[in-house]
Motif scaffolding. Structure first.
Motif, mmCIF file in Angstrom:
data_model
loop_
_atom_site.group_PDB
_atom_site.id
_atom_site.type_symbol
_atom_site.label_atom_id
_atom_site.label_comp_id
_atom_site.label_asym_id
_atom_site.label_seq_id
_atom_site.Cartn_x
_atom_site.Cartn_y
_atom_site.Cartn_z
ATOM 1 N N ILE A 106 0.867 -1.183 0.000
ATOM 2 C CA ILE A 106 0.000 0.000 0.000
ATOM 3 C C ILE A 106 0.899 1.227 0.000
ATOM 4 O O ILE A 106 1.859 1.304 0.777
ATOM 5 N N ALA A 107 0.604 2.158 -0.892
ATOM 6 C CA ALA A 107 1.374 3.400 -1.000
ATOM 7 C C ALA A 107 0.521 4.582 -0.559
ATOM 8 O O ALA A 107 -0.699 4.610 -0.771
ATOM 9 N N ILE A 112 5.710 3.627 0.579
ATOM 10 C CA ILE A 112 5.006 2.411 0.954
ATOM 11 C C ILE A 112 4.760 2.422 2.456
ATOM 12 O O ILE A 112 5.664 2.722 3.245
ATOM 13 N N THR A 113 3.526 2.114 2.849
ATOM 14 C CA THR A 113 3.150 2.141 4.264
ATOM 15 C C THR A 113 2.958 0.749 4.855
ATOM 16 O O THR A 113 3.038 0.578 6.076
ATOM 17 N N ALA A 114 2.676 -0.241 4.027
ATOM 18 C CA ALA A 114 2.491 -1.617 4.498
ATOM 19 C C ALA A 114 2.866 -2.552 3.366
ATOM 20 O O ALA A 114 2.619 -2.246 2.191
ATOM 21 N N ALA A 115 3.471 -3.704 3.713
ATOM 22 C CA ALA A 115 3.992 -4.582 2.671
ATOM 23 C C ALA A 115 4.027 -6.027 3.145
ATOM 24 O O ALA A 115 4.387 -6.307 4.290
ATOM 25 N N VAL A 116 3.683 -6.935 2.219
ATOM 26 C CA VAL A 116 3.770 -8.380 2.469
ATOM 27 C C VAL A 116 4.282 -9.044 1.201
ATOM 28 O O VAL A 116 3.802 -8.750 0.095
ATOM 29 N N CYS A 127 7.017 -9.380 6.005
ATOM 30 C CA CYS A 127 6.100 -8.256 6.124
ATOM 31 C C CYS A 127 6.768 -7.096 6.852
ATOM 32 O O CYS A 127 7.773 -7.260 7.550
ATOM 33 N N ALA A 128 6.203 -5.915 6.655
ATOM 34 C CA ALA A 128 6.668 -4.716 7.347
ATOM 35 C C ALA A 128 5.613 -3.634 7.222
ATOM 36 O O ALA A 128 4.833 -3.602 6.257
ATOM 37 N N ALA A 129 5.581 -2.757 8.202
ATOM 38 C CA ALA A 129 4.822 -1.509 8.133
ATOM 39 C C ALA A 129 5.832 -0.367 8.154
ATOM 40 O O ALA A 129 7.031 -0.576 8.358
#
Length: 273
Positions: A106-107, A112-116, A127-129
């Motif tokens: 999510i951008a 990017i603010t959240a990633a999987v 994953c990371a926020a």
């Protein structure tokens, strides 16, 4: 970022993996995309359809950018935007190899603010926020602090061509994995020291992995050192370099100075990847 965005991506990634595995090693139907943009399978399309229904249903005001969906310019005006590669490493998927992933991000405001990144055939979920650590299967990970000499770099064969390195081959060890998203995660995990692409990279290939790498202590930039920005009109970056801060600087210093590609040049590339 809404507090449960990362949880939503994790749920979606695991559901995507279940769909992909139903087709993996079962002779899925394959097509070639127009313009030499690579293959696509019925699994890519099935995963994409499920993700779009799930994610857009949960966040109807978010934009949508996916390798397997027609581009909708409305995403550029959205505060948040999903950036999705349903199956990254489609050729590996077709060949029955386990090194494919689903990459979900999510951008917001170009970041990017959240990633999987989920590899269902290997039961790996990175994953990371935008705040907090990067994790693999719930355990925090961190990048290596290896120096330039004999660093292991995930890149295609063109990456170590002397033309990109001030006329000499660099003292780096080249390795390769089929999914670009996974390559960035492997650098975040410290299993390899850097990831490099001397060719333009598609946002859906690198959006999730770049945040995971950054939260693990890496620096992630375009090839010339410019910051990565996402949800751009052309959905491309001018190459990619991801490594720990010291190694990143050493690699940039050793590389042939790069003339940045203009937006028109990047936009002229065929869609795919």
């Amino acid at each position: 970022m809404p507090a449960d965005d990362l949880s939503l991506l994790q749920q979606a990634a695991h559901e995507a993996g279940e769909i992909a595995l139903r087709h993996w090693r079962r002779d899925p139907q394959v097509w070639d995309k127009p313009g030499g943009a690579g293959p696509v399978t019925e699994a890519d399309l099935a995963v994409n359809a499920h993700l779009e229904t799930l994610l857009r249903g949960a966040r109807p005001d978010y934009g949508w950018l996916s390798e397997e969906s027609p581009d909708d310019p409305a995403r550029l005006a959205a505060e948040y935007c999903f950036i999705i590669d349903p199956i990254d490493g489609t050729r590996a998927f077709i060949d029955g190899q386990p090194g494919f992933s689903s990459s979900l991000a999510i951008a917001r405001g170009g970041r990017i603010t959240a990633a999987v990144v989920h590899l269902p055939a290997q039961d790996l979920t990175y994953c990371a926020a935008e705040t907090g650590p990067a994790a693999l299967n719930g355990v925090a990970i961190s990048a290596s602090d290896h120096g330039f000499e004999d660093a292991t770099v995930l890149t295609g064969k063109p990456g170590l061509d002397p033309a990109h390195w001030r006329g000499v081959a660099p003292p780096l060890l080249r390795k390769f994995r089929p999914s670009l998203a996974w390559r960035l995660c492997l650098v975040a995990e410290g299993r390899f020291d850097a990831a490099l692409s001397v060719r333009p990279a598609w946002e859906w290939d690198i959006a999730a992995g770049s945040l995971i790498a950054e939260r693990a202590g890496c620096r992630a930039t375009e090839l010339g050192g410019a910051p990565l920005r996402f949800n751009r009109p052309g959905a491309r970056t001018d190459g990619l370099l991801v490594a720990g801060a010291a190694l990143h600087g050493q690699m940039l210093a050793a590389m042939t100075p790069r003339k940045a590609a203009g937006a028109a040049q990047l936009d002229a590339l065929p869609r795919g990847g």
